[in-house]
Design an enzyme around this catalytic site. Structure first.
Site, PDB file in Angstrom:
ATOM      1  N   TYR A  99      -3.975   7.324  -7.707  1.00 46.55           N
ATOM      2  CA  TYR A  99      -3.082   6.510  -6.777  1.00 46.55           C
ATOM      3  C   TYR A  99      -3.633   6.586  -5.491  1.00 46.55           C
ATOM      4  O   TYR A  99      -3.881   5.323  -4.846  1.00 46.55           O
ATOM      5  CB  TYR A  99      -1.516   7.055  -6.844  1.00 46.55           C
ATOM      6  CG  TYR A  99      -0.680   6.251  -5.979  1.00 46.55           C
ATOM      7  CD1 TYR A  99       0.069   5.043  -6.600  1.00 46.55           C
ATOM      8  CD2 TYR A  99       0.003   6.678  -4.886  1.00 46.55           C
ATOM      9  CE1 TYR A  99       0.722   4.202  -5.891  1.00 46.55           C
ATOM     10  CE2 TYR A  99       0.847   6.075  -4.227  1.00 46.55           C
ATOM     11  CZ  TYR A  99       1.278   4.783  -4.704  1.00 46.55           C
ATOM     12  OH  TYR A  99       2.219   4.070  -4.122  1.00 46.55           O
ATOM     13  N   LYS A 146      -4.867   2.855  -3.789  1.00 47.63           N
ATOM     14  CA  LYS A 146      -4.287   2.084  -2.459  1.00 47.63           C
ATOM     15  C   LYS A 146      -5.244   2.076  -1.286  1.00 47.63           C
ATOM     16  O   LYS A 146      -5.320   1.108  -0.456  1.00 47.63           O
ATOM     17  CB  LYS A 146      -3.042   3.080  -2.203  1.00 47.63           C
ATOM     18  CG  LYS A 146      -1.921   2.930  -3.196  1.00 47.63           C
ATOM     19  CD  LYS A 146      -1.361   1.598  -3.416  1.00 47.63           C
ATOM     20  CE  LYS A 146      -0.002   1.511  -4.080  1.00 47.63           C
ATOM     21  NZ  LYS A 146       0.368  -0.074  -4.246  1.00 47.63           N
ATOM     22  N   SER A 154       1.100  -1.257   0.014  1.00 49.45           N
ATOM     23  CA  SER A 154      -0.024  -0.067   0.180  1.00 49.45           C
ATOM     24  C   SER A 154       0.994   1.206  -0.028  1.00 49.45           C
ATOM     25  O   SER A 154       1.860   1.353  -0.648  1.00 49.45           O
ATOM     26  CB  SER A 154      -0.827  -0.163   1.296  1.00 49.45           C
ATOM     27  OG  SER A 154      -1.745   0.977   1.261  1.00 49.45           O
TER      28      SER A 154
END
Length: 259
Positions: free
Chosen positions: A156, A160, A142
């Site tokens: 992004y 995550k 992560s």
């Protein structure tokens, strides 16, 4: 350790950075490793060396993890090579697109999610029967960006964050499998180079300069540092960690860090 009882671990994004470091630690720890990346093996000096020095324990498949049927191909490849499966590490990831939300290309967002989230989900589903049978482990790489937003990184960050919730759900649903989302810290990888070279416009000067300073001041972690933790989690993570998003330097992982 007898080859017949060696644990078998799939590692995506294996060709460089954290992924390559993870493969090295696993092989040195007597695991069998299935490395996955889009790159050809000969394009990675580090992996080529590992393939030579661990010819019986390392197998490599050049494949886009987001491609159709990639998950089943990866699992079948691993089973064909080693006959069992004990852990999955989904490390492959994209930062792109670095852009503001209002003007973002939605197709680029979908590609980001395909690699960062859906490829991991598909691989987990394909591997799950084997992981259950062997009381296996899942580690999703992560990011601190999953919990702290940055300008220009929303694709992004949200992908995550989705990985973190996927792990949380697995922790509730899969009693025989330990699942962990790991924050690896700020690591000296190609992604950091991408941020420094192309992130200023979308990120803004203040945030961008902060990441430039990480490099200039020597504060970036070597990939070996979180790579060691990730590899050890894939082999030894305890049940009480399952479902959690945890940082590589958390006190609970002190026994997983490189001495």
């Amino acid at each position: 350790m007898n080859k017949a009882v060696r644990k078998v671990v799939i590692v995506t994004g294996a060709s460089r950075g954290i992924g390559a470091a993870v493969c090295k630690v696993l092989l040195e720890g007597n695991a069998n490793v299935v490395g996955i990346s889009r790159s050809a093996l000969q394009d990675s000096r580090e992996l080529s060396d590992l393939a030579h020095s661990h010819s019986e324990a390392f197998r490599y498949l050049s494949l886009d993890v987001a491609a159709e049927a990639a998950a089943s191909k990866i699992v079948e490849f691993g089973l064909s090579a080693f006959g069992r499966l004990d852990a999955v590490i989904h490390n492959a990831g994209l930062l792109d697109p670095i852009s503001k939300i209002a003007t973002a290309d939605i197709a680029a967002w979908k590609k980001c999610f395909d690699v960062n989230f859906f490829a991991g989900l598909g691989l987990i589903q394909a591997a799950m029967p084997h992981l259950r049978a062997n009381h296996g482990r899942i580690v999703l790489v992560s990011s601190g960006a999953a919990a702290n937003a940055y300008k220009g990184w929303s694709a992004y960050c949200t992908s995550k964050a989705a990985c973190n919730m996927l792990v949380a759900g697995l922790g509730l649903e899969e009693e025989d499998v330990v699942s962990v989302a790991l924050r690896p810290g700020v690591v000296d990888t190609e992604m950091q180079k991408q941020i420094r070279e192309g992130g200023k416009e979308a990120m803004g000067e203040v945030d961008h300069d902060r990441f430039v300073q990480f490099k200039d001041s020597g504060k970036l972690l070597s990939p070996d540092v979180p790579g060691y933790v990730i590899a050890k989690l894939a082999l030894h993570a305890e049940k009480e960690l399952s479902g959690q998003f945890i940082s590589w330097d958390d006190a609970r992982l002190s026994s997983f860090r490189k001495p």
